[in-house]
Each structure stands twice: as structure tokens, then as C-alpha cells.
Write a protein that holds these residues in place. Structure first.
Motif, PDB file in Angstrom:
ATOM      1  N   PRO A   7       0.774  -1.236   0.000  1.00 11.77           N
ATOM      2  CA  PRO A   7       0.000   0.000   0.000  1.00 11.77           C
ATOM      3  C   PRO A   7       0.816   1.303   0.000  1.00 11.77           C
ATOM      4  CG  PRO A   7       0.050  -0.930   2.182  1.00 11.77           C
ATOM      5  CD  PRO A   7       0.771  -1.900   1.284  1.00 11.77           C
ATOM      6  N   THR A   8       2.125   1.237   0.190  1.00 15.68           N
ATOM      7  CA  THR A   8       2.938   2.454   0.228  1.00 15.68           C
ATOM      8  C   THR A   8       3.194   2.952  -1.191  1.00 15.68           C
ATOM      9  OG1 THR A   8       4.031   1.740   2.258  1.00 15.68           O
ATOM     10  CG2 THR A   8       5.135   3.450   0.986  1.00 15.68           C
ATOM     11  N   THR A   9       2.943   4.238  -1.403  1.00 13.44           N
ATOM     12  CA  THR A   9       3.243   4.858  -2.688  1.00 13.44           C
ATOM     13  C   THR A   9       4.682   5.345  -2.648  1.00 13.44           C
ATOM     14  OG1 THR A   9       0.959   5.583  -2.943  1.00 13.44           O
ATOM     15  CG2 THR A   9       2.616   6.725  -4.274  1.00 13.44           C
ATOM     16  N   LEU A  10       5.464   5.006  -3.669  1.00 15.46           N
ATOM     17  CA  LEU A  10       6.867   5.426  -3.740  1.00 15.46           C
ATOM     18  C   LEU A  10       7.008   6.651  -4.631  1.00 15.46           C
ATOM     19  CD1 LEU A  10       8.611   1.976  -4.273  1.00 15.46           C
ATOM     20  CD2 LEU A  10       8.387   3.243  -2.150  1.00 15.46           C
ATOM     21  N   TRP A  11       7.712   7.662  -4.111  1.00 16.99           N
ATOM     22  CA  TRP A  11       8.114   8.813  -4.908  1.00 16.99           C
ATOM     23  C   TRP A  11       9.621   8.672  -5.061  1.00 16.99           C
ATOM     24  CZ3 TRP A  11       5.477  13.496  -2.007  1.00 16.99           C
ATOM     25  CH2 TRP A  11       4.092  13.340  -2.062  1.00 16.99           C
ATOM     26  N   VAL A  12      10.089   8.519  -6.276  1.00 11.46           N
ATOM     27  CA  VAL A  12      11.488   8.195  -6.516  1.00 11.46           C
ATOM     28  C   VAL A  12      12.120   9.215  -7.452  1.00 11.46           C
ATOM     29  CG1 VAL A  12      13.064   6.410  -7.366  1.00 11.46           C
ATOM     30  CG2 VAL A  12      10.918   5.745  -6.270  1.00 11.46           C
ATOM     31  N   GLY A  13      13.350   9.634  -7.116  1.00 10.65           N
ATOM     32  CA  GLY A  13      14.108  10.486  -8.025  1.00 10.65           C
ATOM     33  C   GLY A  13      14.791  11.637  -7.325  1.00 10.65           C
ATOM     34  N   GLU A  14      15.614  12.331  -8.068  1.00  6.71           N
ATOM     35  CA  GLU A  14      16.406  13.430  -7.526  1.00  6.71           C
ATOM     36  C   GLU A  14      15.559  14.574  -6.967  1.00  6.71           C
ATOM     37  OE1 GLU A  14      19.494  16.548  -9.408  1.00  6.71           O
ATOM     38  OE2 GLU A  14      19.918  14.436  -9.809  1.00  6.71           O
ATOM     39  N   ASP A  15      14.381  14.781  -7.543  1.00 10.39           N
ATOM     40  CA  ASP A  15      13.525  15.875  -7.083  1.00 10.39           C
ATOM     41  C   ASP A  15      12.258  15.374  -6.390  1.00 10.39           C
ATOM     42  OD1 ASP A  15      15.278  17.794  -8.121  1.00 10.39           O
ATOM     43  OD2 ASP A  15      14.417  17.553 -10.125  1.00 10.39           O
ATOM     44  N   ALA A  16      12.289  14.159  -5.886  1.00  9.65           N
ATOM     45  CA  ALA A  16      11.097  13.550  -5.295  1.00  9.65           C
ATOM     46  C   ALA A  16      10.542  14.347  -4.119  1.00  9.65           C
ATOM     47  CB  ALA A  16      11.390  12.116  -4.873  1.00  9.65           C
ATOM     48  N   LEU A  17      11.413  15.020  -3.373  1.00  8.41           N
ATOM     49  CA  LEU A  17      10.941  15.785  -2.209  1.00  8.41           C
ATOM     50  C   LEU A  17      10.035  16.953  -2.593  1.00  8.41           C
ATOM     51  CD1 LEU A  17      14.152  15.792  -0.008  1.00  8.41           C
ATOM     52  CD2 LEU A  17      11.951  14.779   0.587  1.00  8.41           C
ATOM     53  N   GLN A  18      10.120  17.400  -3.817  1.00  2.00           N
ATOM     54  CA  GLN A  18       9.262  18.504  -4.259  1.00  2.00           C
ATOM     55  C   GLN A  18       7.782  18.132  -4.211  1.00  2.00           C
ATOM     56  OE1 GLN A  18      10.668  19.971  -8.044  1.00  2.00           O
ATOM     57  NE2 GLN A  18      12.575  20.709  -7.149  1.00  2.00           N
ATOM     58  N   GLY A  19       7.498  16.839  -4.229  1.00  2.00           N
ATOM     59  CA  GLY A  19       6.114  16.384  -4.110  1.00  2.00           C
ATOM     60  C   GLY A  19       5.475  16.781  -2.790  1.00  2.00           C
ATOM     61  N   LEU A  20       6.296  17.079  -1.782  1.00  2.09           N
ATOM     62  CA  LEU A  20       5.756  17.514  -0.482  1.00  2.09           C
ATOM     63  C   LEU A  20       4.938  18.797  -0.624  1.00  2.09           C
ATOM     64  CD1 LEU A  20       8.879  16.903   1.801  1.00  2.09           C
ATOM     65  CD2 LEU A  20       6.740  15.583   1.779  1.00  2.09           C
ATOM     66  N   ARG A  21       5.255  19.607  -1.616  1.00  2.00           N
ATOM     67  CA  ARG A  21       4.554  20.879  -1.824  1.00  2.00           C
ATOM     68  C   ARG A  21       3.066  20.685  -2.109  1.00  2.00           C
ATOM     69  NH1 ARG A  21       7.519  25.197  -2.020  1.00  2.00           N
ATOM     70  NH2 ARG A  21       9.767  25.025  -2.159  1.00  2.00           N
ATOM     71  N   ASP A  22       2.690  19.495  -2.560  1.00  3.44           N
ATOM     72  CA  ASP A  22       1.298  19.229  -2.923  1.00  3.44           C
ATOM     73  C   ASP A  22       0.496  18.549  -1.816  1.00  3.44           C
ATOM     74  OD1 ASP A  22       1.817  20.279  -5.477  1.00  3.44           O
ATOM     75  OD2 ASP A  22       2.536  18.333  -6.194  1.00  3.44           O
ATOM     76  N   LEU A  23       1.108  18.367  -0.647  1.00  2.22           N
ATOM     77  CA  LEU A  23       0.398  17.697   0.444  1.00  2.22           C
ATOM     78  C   LEU A  23      -0.727  18.570   0.990  1.00  2.22           C
ATOM     79  CD1 LEU A  23       3.299  16.154   2.569  1.00  2.22           C
ATOM     80  CD2 LEU A  23       1.797  14.995   0.934  1.00  2.22           C
ATOM     81  N   PRO A  24      -1.863  17.954   1.272  1.00  2.00           N
ATOM     82  CA  PRO A  24      -2.988  18.712   1.831  1.00  2.00           C
ATOM     83  C   PRO A  24      -2.907  18.796   3.359  1.00  2.00           C
ATOM     84  CG  PRO A  24      -3.658  16.470   1.390  1.00  2.00           C
ATOM     85  CD  PRO A  24      -2.225  16.580   0.950  1.00  2.00           C
ATOM     86  N   VAL A  25      -1.831  19.420   3.867  1.00  2.00           N
ATOM     87  CA  VAL A  25      -1.607  19.498   5.309  1.00  2.00           C
ATOM     88  C   VAL A  25      -1.294  20.929   5.724  1.00  2.00           C
ATOM     89  CG1 VAL A  25      -0.800  17.113   5.462  1.00  2.00           C
ATOM     90  CG2 VAL A  25       0.840  18.941   5.086  1.00  2.00           C
ATOM     91  N   LYS A  26      -1.506  21.207   7.005  1.00  3.42           N
ATOM     92  CA  LYS A  26      -1.187  22.525   7.564  1.00  3.42           C
ATOM     93  C   LYS A  26      -0.094  22.445   8.619  1.00  3.42           C
ATOM     94  CE  LYS A  26      -5.735  24.366   6.682  1.00  3.42           C
ATOM     95  NZ  LYS A  26      -7.075  24.427   7.171  1.00  3.42           N
ATOM     96  N   LYS A  27      -0.001  21.292   9.306  1.00  3.70           N
ATOM     97  CA  LYS A  27       0.989  21.104  10.360  1.00  3.70           C
ATOM     98  C   LYS A  27       1.714  19.782  10.145  1.00  3.70           C
ATOM     99  CE  LYS A  27      -1.474  23.747  13.871  1.00  3.70           C
ATOM    100  NZ  LYS A  27      -2.061  23.725  15.204  1.00  3.70           N
ATOM    101  N   VAL A  28       3.045  19.843  10.203  1.00  5.42           N
ATOM    102  CA  VAL A  28       3.863  18.659   9.956  1.00  5.42           C
ATOM    103  C   VAL A  28       4.801  18.434  11.141  1.00  5.42           C
ATOM    104  CG1 VAL A  28       5.593  17.627   8.442  1.00  5.42           C
ATOM    105  CG2 VAL A  28       3.762  19.026   7.462  1.00  5.42           C
TER     106      VAL A  28
END
Length: 183
Positions: A7-28
Motif C-alpha cells: 500500500p505504500t506509494t513510492l516517490w522516486v528520483g532526484e527531485d522527489a521531495l518537491q512532491g511535499l509541496r502538494d500535500l494537503p496538510v497545515k501542520k507537519v
């Protein structure tokens, strides 16, 4: 017949962390070790969370003891976070999983997103439903095994793996080789 659930979705690659910008969150709530903070490597994660309130818990040590996990649970519950991001090796990820598990018992928040960002190879903790914590007084290791702690997302960003000291890369590389030989 064998059935494999992944069930875990993998984000892979040199710029994978940029996907965090699309998270629907307010507090991390970030769980990591002191090296990631002192070296500045945690900024690779936090720079992609500039839209959210971020709390960093960086007291993680190898073989995370129950006392550290309990302190983390306390901070997690107080933070009222929407997501936990565990950044580091297997110890940081296992500690984050344990904090998620026990945090849900203190404050039922079953919708808390869990993201694992490994900086080492070898444990595979970023894609499993296992966590191991240690009772410091006895050195006894206790497993937590439940789908409840399976990461929603694992971010495999090559920049972070390349950030660890060479000795850690060698140690964790040997861990990968041993796992391969055992299987």
C-alpha cells in the motif's frame, strides 16, 4: 498461492521531495536524528514545506528507546499535526512509526498521514508495517507489527542518500548485501 499487498506509494528520483509541496496538510511533525539537523540536510525536506507549520523532533538515536518514543509522542500530540515525516535511517523511521502507533492511542487521529524519507539503504523500514523499539534498561527489543504504521508515502530522493557519511553508506550497503544473501 501468495498474495502481496503493497500500500505504500513510492516517490522516486532526484527531485522527489518537491512532491511535499502538494500535500494537503497545515501542520507537519518531522522525526529525525541530530545529524540531519546539524548538517543542514533537513532543509531539503523543510524547504518544500514552507506552506505549513513544521515542528522538528530530532532526539532520535540508534535502536530508539521507549523513553525517546514517549517524549516524541508527547510532542506529536501537542503539535496537533496532520502528518508525520520520518527522515533518516531505520531508527528514525521506526521511531516515527512507534510515535504514530502510540500517538493514536493517546489521541485518536487515524487520518494522520505518515511519510518515510530514508537517508540510508538496508532496513526497508520505509515500506514495511514493522517497527522495533528498545527497552533501555534491559536492552530488549520490542516489535510493533500492524498495518496501522505502514507508511502512506516513501520518498526516495537520491540527494539524501548521498548526504550520509561514507562509513554509514558502507555499513548500510553491507546490510543490503546480507539481506540479499539471506533471501
Amino acid at each position: 498461492m501468495q498474495k502481496i499487498k503493497f500500500p505504500t506509494t513510492l516517490w522516486v528520483g532526484e527531485d522527489a521531495l518537491q512532491g511535499l509541496r502538494d500535500l494537503p496538510v497545515k501542520k507537519v511533525f518531522i522525526v529525525t536524528d541530530p545529524f540531519m539537523v546539524q548538517s543542514g540536510m533537513i532543509s531539503h525536506v523543510t524547504e518544500n514545506l514552507d506552506f505549513a507549520e513544521v515542528e522538528i523532533f530530532s532526539d532520535i538515536v540508534p535502536d530508539p528507546p521507549t523513553e525517546v518514543v514517549a517524549a516524541g509522542v508527547s510532542h506529536l500530540v501537542e503539535s496537533n499535526a496532520d502528518a508525520i515525516i520520518a527522515v533518516g535511517g531505520g531508527s528514525a523511521i521506526d521511531a516515527g512509526k512507534a510515535m504514530l502507533y502510540f500517538g493514536n492511542r493517546v489521541k485518536a487521529n487515524k487520518d494522520l498521514m505518515f511519510i518515510a524519507v530514508p537517508t540510508t539503504s538496508g532496513t526497508g523500514s520505509e515500506v514495511t508495517n514493522f517497527s522495533v523499539i528498545t527497552m533501555l534498561e534491559t536492552g530488549t527489543k520490542y516489535p510493533i507489527v500492524t498495518d496501522e504504521i505502514q507508511p502512506n508515502i516513501a520518498i526516495l530522493d537520491t540527494r539524501l542518500v548521498m548526504s550520509v557519511p561514507p562509513s554509514i553508506t558502507a555499513d548500510t550497503g553491507m546490510d543490503v548485501l546480507v539481506h540479499l544473501i539471506e533471501s
